[in-house]
Design an enzyme around this catalytic site. Structure first.
Site, PDB file in Angstrom:
ATOM      1  N   ARG A 225       0.845  -1.187   0.000  1.00 49.94           N
ATOM      2  CA  ARG A 225       0.000   0.000   0.000  1.00 49.94           C
ATOM      3  C   ARG A 225       0.885   1.244   0.000  1.00 49.94           C
ATOM      4  NH1 ARG A 225      -3.413  -2.798  -1.551  1.00 49.94           N
ATOM      5  NH2 ARG A 225      -5.444  -3.261  -0.651  1.00 49.94           N
ATOM      6  N   HIS A 273      -1.031   0.121  -9.618  1.00 46.42           N
ATOM      7  CA  HIS A 273      -1.735  -0.765  -8.676  1.00 46.42           C
ATOM      8  C   HIS A 273      -2.292  -1.995  -9.411  1.00 46.42           C
ATOM      9  CE1 HIS A 273      -4.018  -1.003  -4.616  1.00 46.42           C
ATOM     10  NE2 HIS A 273      -3.820  -2.214  -5.122  1.00 46.42           N
TER      11      HIS A 273
HETATM   12  P1  NDP Z   1      -1.791 -11.525   5.031  1.00 48.32           P
HETATM   13  O1  NDP Z   1      -2.741 -10.990   6.019  1.00 48.32           O
HETATM   14  O2  NDP Z   1      -1.929 -12.953   4.603  1.00 48.32           O
HETATM   15  O3  NDP Z   1      -0.284 -11.334   5.530  1.00 48.32           O
HETATM   16  C1  NDP Z   1       0.147 -10.215   6.211  1.00 48.32           C
HETATM   17  C2  NDP Z   1       1.536 -10.481   6.755  1.00 48.32           C
HETATM   18  O4  NDP Z   1       2.040  -9.278   7.323  1.00 48.32           O
HETATM   19  C3  NDP Z   1       1.557 -11.539   7.852  1.00 48.32           C
HETATM   20  O5  NDP Z   1       2.686 -12.362   7.693  1.00 48.32           O
HETATM   21  C4  NDP Z   1       1.674 -10.696   9.125  1.00 48.32           C
HETATM   22  O6  NDP Z   1       2.338 -11.354  10.192  1.00 48.32           O
HETATM   23  C5  NDP Z   1       2.537  -9.565   8.632  1.00 48.32           C
HETATM   24  N1  NDP Z   1       2.422  -8.382   9.494  1.00 48.32           N
HETATM   25  C6  NDP Z   1       1.318  -7.668   9.800  1.00 48.32           C
HETATM   26  N2  NDP Z   1       1.623  -6.630  10.599  1.00 48.32           N
HETATM   27  C7  NDP Z   1       2.969  -6.704  10.806  1.00 48.32           C
HETATM   28  C8  NDP Z   1       3.890  -5.917  11.547  1.00 48.32           C
HETATM   29  N3  NDP Z   1       3.500  -4.861  12.236  1.00 48.32           N
HETATM   30  N4  NDP Z   1       5.200  -6.289  11.536  1.00 48.32           N
HETATM   31  C9  NDP Z   1       5.611  -7.372  10.845  1.00 48.32           C
HETATM   32  N5  NDP Z   1       4.773  -8.158  10.115  1.00 48.32           N
HETATM   33  C10 NDP Z   1       3.483  -7.829  10.101  1.00 48.32           C
HETATM   34  O7  NDP Z   1      -1.884 -10.560   3.749  1.00 48.32           O
HETATM   35  P2  NDP Z   1      -1.650 -10.904   2.227  1.00 48.32           P
HETATM   36  O8  NDP Z   1      -0.320 -11.549   2.078  1.00 48.32           O
HETATM   37  O9  NDP Z   1      -2.815 -11.606   1.650  1.00 48.32           O
HETATM   38  O10 NDP Z   1      -1.628  -9.434   1.586  1.00 48.32           O
HETATM   39  C11 NDP Z   1      -0.709  -8.455   2.015  1.00 48.32           C
HETATM   40  C12 NDP Z   1      -1.066  -7.088   1.476  1.00 48.32           C
HETATM   41  O11 NDP Z   1      -0.778  -7.000   0.082  1.00 48.32           O
HETATM   42  C13 NDP Z   1      -2.557  -6.733   1.533  1.00 48.32           C
HETATM   43  O12 NDP Z   1      -2.924  -6.301   2.827  1.00 48.32           O
HETATM   44  C14 NDP Z   1      -2.665  -5.635   0.502  1.00 48.32           C
HETATM   45  O13 NDP Z   1      -2.453  -4.381   1.120  1.00 48.32           O
HETATM   46  C15 NDP Z   1      -1.525  -5.914  -0.472  1.00 48.32           C
HETATM   47  N6  NDP Z   1      -1.995  -6.309  -1.806  1.00 48.32           N
HETATM   48  C16 NDP Z   1      -1.603  -5.550  -2.884  1.00 48.32           C
HETATM   49  C17 NDP Z   1      -2.014  -5.901  -4.139  1.00 48.32           C
HETATM   50  C18 NDP Z   1      -1.542  -5.137  -5.326  1.00 48.32           C
HETATM   51  O14 NDP Z   1      -2.013  -5.394  -6.446  1.00 48.32           O
HETATM   52  N7  NDP Z   1      -0.631  -4.222  -5.178  1.00 48.32           N
HETATM   53  C19 NDP Z   1      -2.868  -7.065  -4.383  1.00 48.32           C
HETATM   54  C20 NDP Z   1      -3.213  -7.785  -3.186  1.00 48.32           C
HETATM   55  C21 NDP Z   1      -2.787  -7.399  -1.942  1.00 48.32           C
HETATM   56  P3  NDP Z   1       1.744 -12.665  10.907  1.00 48.32           P
HETATM   57  O15 NDP Z   1       1.785 -13.744   9.844  1.00 48.32           O
HETATM   58  O16 NDP Z   1       2.674 -12.943  11.988  1.00 48.32           O
HETATM   59  O17 NDP Z   1       0.337 -12.303  11.328  1.00 48.32           O
HETATM   60  C1  OXD Z   2      -5.916  -6.040  -2.947  1.00 50.77           C
HETATM   61  C2  OXD Z   2      -5.435  -5.126  -3.985  1.00 50.77           C
HETATM   62  O1  OXD Z   2      -5.800  -5.720  -1.755  1.00 50.77           O
HETATM   63  O2  OXD Z   2      -5.748  -5.348  -5.179  1.00 50.77           O
HETATM   64  O3  OXD Z   2      -6.407  -7.134  -3.300  1.00 50.77           O
HETATM   65  O4  OXD Z   2      -4.732  -4.175  -3.673  1.00 50.77           O
END
Ligand code: NDP
Ligand code: OXD
Length: 310
Positions: A225, A273
């Site tokens: 993000r 994006h």
């Molecule tokens: P998940 O919820 O599966 O994974 C999030 C990860 O971040 C987990 O491993 C979590 O740790 C870790 N985390 C959260 N907070 C912290 C912190 N403060 N410090 C360290 N680690 C942290 O999310 P996804 O993998 O499915 O997606 C991640 C992000 O990707 C989405 O939230 C979205 O914003 C972005 N995205 C972007 C897209 C694009 O096209 N650009 C498309 C899809 C998603 P733990 O495992 O220990 O809980």
């Molecule tokens: C998502 C994205 O969060 O597209 O899936 O950014």
């Protein structure tokens, strides 16, 4: 019984058409704001819905994000109380993100920027080194981060991961705040990939202090993000030569304004994006399954923990 789709900046008709194929007979799909009977709506599928708009549906059993990220949902101060929230976890979405991250790391490793510039100037020259030695760190080891880490490890890269809970993945050295500070993690890598959710704890996490914990000549890949990045800090480390380049897919303001310095920065490669866009074909199966589950009184798949923010 009905589902309402509220995706103001995306065409909702492909999702509606797919849902009509997968939902049980008798379930209607409406596209906001054309909702004939708001009392019949039991599920809302949303992407950047207008805050407060969910109040119109008194019998909601589930609010489903039409993306993996949910900060757009949690921003609404008038979310219906006690209604579960779910997000998209989908093989197609994961594959697409994994490939974006793979593309960016390979482009850095193979010096694509140098070749593109040399071709533009008709220069025949092998860059030194021809392959840049990558030590890649993935910040956020969830669905997308873990898949990207495994993909890169499979290609032979040295891969580090960082998340709140340490993960166990073959070929990946995983750390958590219990074992190493973020600065210590950053000190071990020269390509940082951000795949974190945007939460109050992660807002602005890609900042000057983190960048300067990495060695001179490092790179950033942000596909999570725009709110994670302190934009002025990135520009400073790029312009001072501390960072060599950045791949950016997400921005604080989207679409990125034409006057934004990122557009023309020689060390920035940007995409709109689109690292991984939810595919209505495959995601509609999860949405339909979650509809069946909540209608049967079962918890939805991929529930969001609102208190954690993801
Ligand atoms: P998940 O919820 O599966 O994974 C999030 C990860 O971040 C987990 O491993 C979590 O740790 C870790 N985390 C959260 N907070 C912290 C912190 N403060 N410090 C360290 N680690 C942290 O999310 P996804 O993998 O499915 O997606 C991640 C992000 O990707 C989405 O939230 C979205 O914003 C972005 N995205 C972007 C897209 C694009 O096209 N650009 C498309 C899809 C998603 P733990 O495992 O220990 O809980
Ligand atoms: C998502 C994205 O969060 O597209 O899936 O950014």
């Amino acid at each position: 019984m009905a589902i309402v789709i509220i995706t103001p900046d995306r065409d909702a008709s492909p999702l509606r058409d797919q849902l009509n194929r997968h939902l049980p007979a008798g379930a209607a799909v409406w596209i906001y704001p054309e909702v004939p009977n708001p009392e019949d709506v039991t599920m809302a599928v949303v992407w950047k819905h207008p805050p407060g708009s969910l109040k119109a549906f008194p019998h909601l059993k589930l609010v489903q994000s039409f993306g993996a990220g949910v900060e757009h949902l949690l921003l609404d101060p008038e979310l219906p109380e006690g209604v579960p929230l779910a997000r998209i976890v989908d093989d197609a979405l994961t594959l697409s993100m994994r490939n974006y991250v793979g593309m960016a790391v390979l482009a850095i490793h193979k010096r694509l920027d140098v070749y593109l510039e040399n071709q533009r100037r008709k220069v025949w020259e092998q860059p030194q080194p021809v392959e840049w030695p990558v030590r890649v760190g993935i910040l956020g080891m969830g669905e997308l981060g873990a898949a990207s880490a495994q993909f890169l490890a499979g290609m032979g890269f040295e891969v580090w991961g960082y998340s709140r809970q340490r993960k166990t993945l073959p070929g990946v050295t995983s750390l958590s705040p219990q074992e190493a500070s973020l600065a210590e993690f950053a000190g071990r890598i020269n390509v940082l990939v951000c795949l974190l959710p945007l939460t109050p704890q992660t807002e602005g996490i890609l900042n000057d202090s983190l960048f300067r914990s990495m060695p001179k000549g490092s790179y950033l890949i942000n596909a999570a993000r725009g709110g994670h990045l302190v934009e002025a800090d990135l520009l400073r480390v790029l312009d001072e030569g501390w960072f060599e380049g950045a791949f950016l897919d997400v921005f604080r303001e989207e679409p990125l304004p034409a006057s934004h310095p990122f557009w023309e920065h020689p060390k920035i490669f940007l995409t709109p994006h689109s690292a991984s866009v939810t595919n209505p074909d495959s995601a509609s199966k999860l949405v339909a399954e979650n509809y069946r589950r909540v209608m049967a009184g079962l918890p939805p798949l991929h529930r969001v923990e609102a208190e954690k923010g993801y």
